[in-house]
Scaffold this motif. Structure first.
Motif, PDB file in Angstrom:
ATOM      1  N   TYR A   8       8.067  78.910  51.004  1.00  0.00           N
ATOM      2  CA  TYR A   8       7.752  78.735  49.536  1.00  0.00           C
ATOM      3  C   TYR A   8       7.849  76.905  49.527  1.00  0.00           C
ATOM      4  O   TYR A   8       8.997  76.669  49.631  1.00  0.00           O
ATOM      5  CB  TYR A   8       8.211  79.288  48.479  1.00  0.00           C
ATOM      6  N   ASN A  11       8.826  72.654  43.654  1.00  0.00           N
ATOM      7  CA  ASN A  11       8.624  71.507  42.673  1.00  0.00           C
ATOM      8  C   ASN A  11      10.074  71.186  42.390  1.00  0.00           C
ATOM      9  O   ASN A  11      10.699  72.072  41.510  1.00  0.00           O
ATOM     10  CB  ASN A  11       7.673  71.739  41.502  1.00  0.00           C
ATOM     11  N   TYR A  56      14.012  81.884  47.734  1.00  0.00           N
ATOM     12  CA  TYR A  56      13.257  81.527  46.598  1.00  0.00           C
ATOM     13  C   TYR A  56      13.325  82.735  45.517  1.00  0.00           C
ATOM     14  O   TYR A  56      13.193  82.326  44.245  1.00  0.00           O
ATOM     15  CB  TYR A  56      11.691  81.382  47.016  1.00  0.00           C
ATOM     16  N   ARG A  60      14.312  82.206  41.532  1.00  0.00           N
ATOM     17  CA  ARG A  60      13.525  82.716  40.418  1.00  0.00           C
ATOM     18  C   ARG A  60      14.371  83.568  39.532  1.00  0.00           C
ATOM     19  O   ARG A  60      14.424  83.498  38.312  1.00  0.00           O
ATOM     20  CB  ARG A  60      12.312  83.489  40.765  1.00  0.00           C
ATOM     21  N   ASN A  66       8.900  82.919  36.424  1.00  0.00           N
ATOM     22  CA  ASN A  66       7.825  83.495  36.986  1.00  0.00           C
ATOM     23  C   ASN A  66       7.620  83.190  38.251  1.00  0.00           C
ATOM     24  O   ASN A  66       8.229  82.216  38.867  1.00  0.00           O
ATOM     25  CB  ASN A  66       6.800  83.694  35.934  1.00  0.00           C
ATOM     26  N   GLU A  67       6.665  83.723  39.052  1.00  0.00           N
ATOM     27  CA  GLU A  67       6.516  83.894  40.458  1.00  0.00           C
ATOM     28  C   GLU A  67       5.955  82.419  40.863  1.00  0.00           C
ATOM     29  O   GLU A  67       6.546  81.924  41.811  1.00  0.00           O
ATOM     30  CB  GLU A  67       5.430  84.680  40.885  1.00  0.00           C
ATOM     31  N   GLU A  68       5.338  81.833  40.041  1.00  0.00           N
ATOM     32  CA  GLU A  68       4.623  80.395  40.385  1.00  0.00           C
ATOM     33  C   GLU A  68       5.065  79.109  39.731  1.00  0.00           C
ATOM     34  O   GLU A  68       4.923  78.027  39.838  1.00  0.00           O
ATOM     35  CB  GLU A  68       2.808  80.594  40.318  1.00  0.00           C
ATOM     36  N   GLU A  69       5.881  79.405  38.765  1.00  0.00           N
ATOM     37  CA  GLU A  69       6.419  78.420  37.834  1.00  0.00           C
ATOM     38  C   GLU A  69       7.122  77.503  38.549  1.00  0.00           C
ATOM     39  O   GLU A  69       7.149  76.183  38.041  1.00  0.00           O
ATOM     40  CB  GLU A  69       7.351  78.978  36.752  1.00  0.00           C
ATOM     41  N   LEU A  71       6.699  76.471  41.779  1.00  0.00           N
ATOM     42  CA  LEU A  71       6.124  75.949  43.097  1.00  0.00           C
ATOM     43  C   LEU A  71       5.230  74.653  42.990  1.00  0.00           C
ATOM     44  O   LEU A  71       4.957  74.401  41.522  1.00  0.00           O
ATOM     45  CB  LEU A  71       4.884  77.174  43.301  1.00  0.00           C
ATOM     46  N   THR A  73       2.043  72.401  42.929  1.00  0.00           N
ATOM     47  CA  THR A  73       0.739  72.920  42.496  1.00  0.00           C
ATOM     48  C   THR A  73      -0.356  72.516  43.539  1.00  0.00           C
ATOM     49  O   THR A  73       0.035  71.701  44.180  1.00  0.00           O
ATOM     50  CB  THR A  73       0.138  72.415  41.253  1.00  0.00           C
ATOM     51  N   ARG A  74      -1.122  72.950  43.691  1.00  0.00           N
ATOM     52  CA  ARG A  74      -2.518  72.456  44.609  1.00  0.00           C
ATOM     53  C   ARG A  74      -2.756  70.859  44.281  1.00  0.00           C
ATOM     54  O   ARG A  74      -2.770  70.182  45.499  1.00  0.00           O
ATOM     55  CB  ARG A  74      -3.706  73.219  44.494  1.00  0.00           C
TER      56      ARG A  74
END
Length: 81
Positions: A8, A11, A56, A60, A66-69, A71, A73-74
């Motif tokens: 993963y 950020n 990861y 978390r 949450n799962e993407e908080e 990470l 971003t694109r």
């Protein structure tokens, strides 16, 4: 069934902000996640951005995120959809 990615990309600024909102120090958060303080610091500063799925998940859980908080971003990676 979706397999988790091999790593993963996290950020560091989001990790730090979330940890601070939780009122946790780096040492306390790292111990709760079962990772070293220096590893946690490298994540927050961005000198380390890749995490294994188990690490990861521990991060978390510790930060109640949450799962993407946490990470990248694109937009941050420059990746196109």
């Amino acid at each position: 069934m979706n397999n988790p990615p091999a790593t993963y990309q996290v950020n560091g600024a989001a990790i730090r902000a979330t940890r601070k909102r939780q009122g946790l120090g780096i040492r306390e958060a790292a111990e709760a996640a079962g990772i070293s303080r220096s590893y946690w610091q490298r994540l927050e500063t961005g000198s380390r951005r890749q995490m294994s799925p188990p690490a990861y998940a521990a991060l978390r859980r510790t930060l109640h995120a949450n799962e993407e908080e946490l990470l990248v971003t694109r937009e941050e990676t420059g990746e196109k959809r």
